[in-house]
Design an enzyme around this catalytic site. Structure first.
Site, PDB file in Angstrom:
ATOM      1  N   HIS A  79       0.834  -1.205   0.000  1.00 51.53           N
ATOM      2  CA  HIS A  79       0.000   0.000   0.000  1.00 51.53           C
ATOM      3  C   HIS A  79       0.871   1.258   0.000  1.00 51.53           C
ATOM      4  O   HIS A  79       1.873   1.322   0.694  1.00 51.53           O
ATOM      5  CB  HIS A  79      -0.908   0.015   1.233  1.00 51.53           C
ATOM      6  CG  HIS A  79      -2.012  -0.995   1.160  1.00 51.53           C
ATOM      7  ND1 HIS A  79      -2.915  -1.184   2.167  1.00 51.53           N
ATOM      8  CD2 HIS A  79      -2.362  -1.873   0.182  1.00 51.53           C
ATOM      9  CE1 HIS A  79      -3.773  -2.139   1.818  1.00 51.53           C
ATOM     10  NE2 HIS A  79      -3.446  -2.572   0.626  1.00 51.53           N
ATOM     11  N   TYR A 206      -9.152   5.042   7.618  1.00 54.73           N
ATOM     12  CA  TYR A 206      -9.656   5.488   8.920  1.00 54.73           C
ATOM     13  C   TYR A 206     -10.848   6.408   8.675  1.00 54.73           C
ATOM     14  O   TYR A 206     -10.725   7.385   7.941  1.00 54.73           O
ATOM     15  CB  TYR A 206      -8.572   6.269   9.672  1.00 54.73           C
ATOM     16  CG  TYR A 206      -7.349   5.454  10.022  1.00 54.73           C
ATOM     17  CD1 TYR A 206      -7.362   4.554  11.084  1.00 54.73           C
ATOM     18  CD2 TYR A 206      -6.166   5.581   9.288  1.00 54.73           C
ATOM     19  CE1 TYR A 206      -6.235   3.809  11.419  1.00 54.73           C
ATOM     20  CE2 TYR A 206      -5.022   4.839   9.614  1.00 54.73           C
ATOM     21  CZ  TYR A 206      -5.067   3.954  10.675  1.00 54.73           C
ATOM     22  OH  TYR A 206      -3.963   3.215  11.006  1.00 54.73           O
ATOM     23  N   PRO A 298      -3.529   0.723  18.989  1.00 53.90           N
ATOM     24  CA  PRO A 298      -3.368   0.155  17.642  1.00 53.90           C
ATOM     25  C   PRO A 298      -3.467   1.171  16.498  1.00 53.90           C
ATOM     26  O   PRO A 298      -3.027   0.888  15.387  1.00 53.90           O
ATOM     27  CB  PRO A 298      -4.496  -0.877  17.543  1.00 53.90           C
ATOM     28  CG  PRO A 298      -5.450  -0.534  18.636  1.00 53.90           C
ATOM     29  CD  PRO A 298      -4.674   0.157  19.701  1.00 53.90           C
ATOM     30  N   LYS A 302       1.784   0.375  14.909  1.00 52.92           N
ATOM     31  CA  LYS A 302       3.223   0.440  15.164  1.00 52.92           C
ATOM     32  C   LYS A 302       3.800  -0.702  15.996  1.00 52.92           C
ATOM     33  O   LYS A 302       4.998  -0.942  15.985  1.00 52.92           O
ATOM     34  CB  LYS A 302       3.559   1.767  15.868  1.00 52.92           C
ATOM     35  CG  LYS A 302       3.422   2.970  14.987  1.00 52.92           C
ATOM     36  CD  LYS A 302       4.565   3.052  13.996  1.00 52.92           C
ATOM     37  CE  LYS A 302       4.128   3.646  12.695  1.00 52.92           C
ATOM     38  NZ  LYS A 302       4.820   3.136  11.538  1.00 52.92           N
ATOM     39  N   TYR A 389       4.759   6.675   9.394  1.00 51.63           N
ATOM     40  CA  TYR A 389       3.890   5.552   9.009  1.00 51.63           C
ATOM     41  C   TYR A 389       4.668   4.499   8.220  1.00 51.63           C
ATOM     42  O   TYR A 389       4.572   3.297   8.498  1.00 51.63           O
ATOM     43  CB  TYR A 389       2.703   6.072   8.180  1.00 51.63           C
ATOM     44  CG  TYR A 389       1.708   4.973   7.854  1.00 51.63           C
ATOM     45  CD1 TYR A 389       0.930   4.417   8.862  1.00 51.63           C
ATOM     46  CD2 TYR A 389       1.592   4.465   6.561  1.00 51.63           C
ATOM     47  CE1 TYR A 389       0.036   3.388   8.584  1.00 51.63           C
ATOM     48  CE2 TYR A 389       0.704   3.439   6.279  1.00 51.63           C
ATOM     49  CZ  TYR A 389      -0.076   2.913   7.296  1.00 51.63           C
ATOM     50  OH  TYR A 389      -0.952   1.888   7.025  1.00 51.63           O
TER      51      TYR A 389
END
Ligand code: RFL
Ligand code: PHB
Length: 401
Positions: A79, A206, A298, A302, A389
């Protein structure tokens, strides 16, 4: 239970066969350092525990380097970033375009299976169904005691690696008055499901909604992994499948993508949201790695990556000690790991407070919306998020030969 008098000796006693313990064991093996891995649960249990799924680029690179990259490369979904949805509108944060690198979706239990298979094939010791009951660290030697097949075994070692997760016993070996532990709990939990449905967006998403967060992720192209923010203390019995689907649909409703597909839910679980860092990651001959030393909520995915990063740092320090007699990197293990751990804590905390509804205060929602608009509208914000990220480099700033 019969108490035997078994004595075993190794260089590193590793407690726990999760990502931290198994990665460390492999990295030590590659440097010719012996270890024994001791796991309290069965192989089946460890291999079927549904947990994390998002691997950072440095984690994927390390797995390829240590020889467990093949299935990961074949089956992992790559991704470029993630989607954020709020006010019924969907935004893609394309970190790859800005920074290079990708996140890979590959279930934690798949990675654990690959690492276990590799360890078993190497012929090096890995004991399942063997809870460690005591840890001793002296000035010259360390020892752990574990139960195995009805006997009590004493494993003598130079060092102990506590890779036994947040509820393990390693951390408690450090006297409380010597342990610097910081923590924060959130008044919410994540209800996670696995469902036989097709993802509505091609990468993780999200959805920030006044009712709370929902997360749309996946495991392959026909299975979705989804999460709902729920009140801490809620019970799974209160969440029928139809209530879960209704709430997921409400929170993820948009004007620009098709509705969520509903299907069979075949796994349901609850996870609490907590940030904990035990800054005292070492005590004499004991080192803590992964969840045994720190946990993140969560949001941001990570935890597993930090466990792998700690293993990488400790294996380099042990390599330096055994091959070049350098003690310094072992002495500095906590200090070396902590900046990266705090960077991940900061990232997870920012995502957690921005994406969840944690208060009824309308001012709070406006401030969260303002931040979400900056995330979706500003390349500078996206770079800052993307760096963490996709994964900050693992700390191994020394070289030895
Ligand atoms: P683990 O995986 O908990 O492994 C510890 C092992 O130690 C064993 N053990 C003992 N063995 C012997 N003797 C004893 N006395 C023992 N006590 C315990 C346990 O049985 C176990 O096998 O810790 P490790 O290796 O530090 O790995 C950490 C990760 O598991 C954890 O951080 C992640 O799962 C967190 N996490 C995520 N991390 C990510 O990087 N990406 C994600 O997408 C992500 N999503 C998640 C997550 C965690 C979640 N839950 C369930 C808390 C999503 C969820 C819902
Ligand atoms: C997952 O796919 O399990 C996942 C996705 C996003 C997160 C955490 C976990 O923040």
């Amino acid at each position: 239970m019969r108490t035997g008098n078994h004595h075993v000796r190794t260089q590193i006693a590793i407690i726990g066969a999760g990502p931290a313990g198994l990665t460390l064991a492999r990295l030590l093996h590659l440097q010719g350092i012996s270890s024994v891995v001791i796991e309290s649960r069965s192989r089946e249990h460890v291999e079927s525990r549904t947990r994390a799924g998002i691997l950072e680029q440095p984690t994927v690179d390390l797995m390829a380097e240590i020889g467990v990259g093949d299935r990961l490369r074949r089956e992992g979904l790559r991704h470029n970033g993630f989607y954020v949805r709020f006010d019924r509108t969907t935004h893609h944060l394309d970190f790859n375009r800005l920074l290079g690198g990708q996140a890979t979706v590959y279930g934690q239990q798949e990675l654990v299976k690959d690492l276990i298979e590799q360890r078993v094939d190497s012929g090096e010791p890995l004991y399942f169904n063997s809870p460690v009951t005591a840890v001793h660290t002296g000035s010259d030697e360390a020892m752990v005691t574990f139960e195995h097949a009805g006997s009590s075994v004493e494993l003598h070692a130079d060092f102990v690696a506590g890779c036994d997760g947040f509820h393990g016993i390693s951390r408690t070996h450090i006297p409380e008055d010597r342990r610097n532990e910081l923590s924060r709990t959130y008044p919410v939990a994540w209800l996670g499901i696995l469902a036989r449905t097709t993802p509505t967006v091609p990468e993780g998403m999200y959805c920030a909604h006044p009712n709370g967060l929902s997360v749309h992720s996946m495991r392959g192209t026909r299975i979705t992994r989804q999460y709902l923010q729920v009140p801490a203390g809620t019970s799974l019995e209160d969440w029928s499948d139809s209530r879960i689907w209704d709430e997921l649909a409400t929170r993820s409703a948009s004007d620009d993508y098709p509705e969520l597909e509903r299907g069979e839910i075949f796994d349901k679980s609850l996870a609490t949201l907590r940030s904990v860092v035990c800054e005292t990651m070492q005590h004499g001959r004991l080192f803590l790695l992964g969840d045994s030393a720190h946990i993140v909520p969560p949001t941001g995915a990570k935890g597993l990556n930090l466990a792998v990063s700690d293993a990488c740092t400790l294996s380099h320090a042990l390599g330096g000690y055994y091959t070049a007699g350098v003690r310094e990197h072992l002495d500095n293990y906590s200090e070396t790991c902590l900046p990266r751990i705090w960077a991940a804590q900061h990232f997870s905390s920012t995502l957690t407070t921005t994406l969840h509804a944690l208060s009824d205060d309308p001012m709070e929602w406006r401030l969260r919306q303002a931040r979400l608009r900056r995330w979706s509208g500003s390349e500078a914000e996206q770079r800052a998020l993307g760096e963490v990220y996709l994964g900050l480099p693992f700390p191994k700033p020394w070289h030895y030969s």
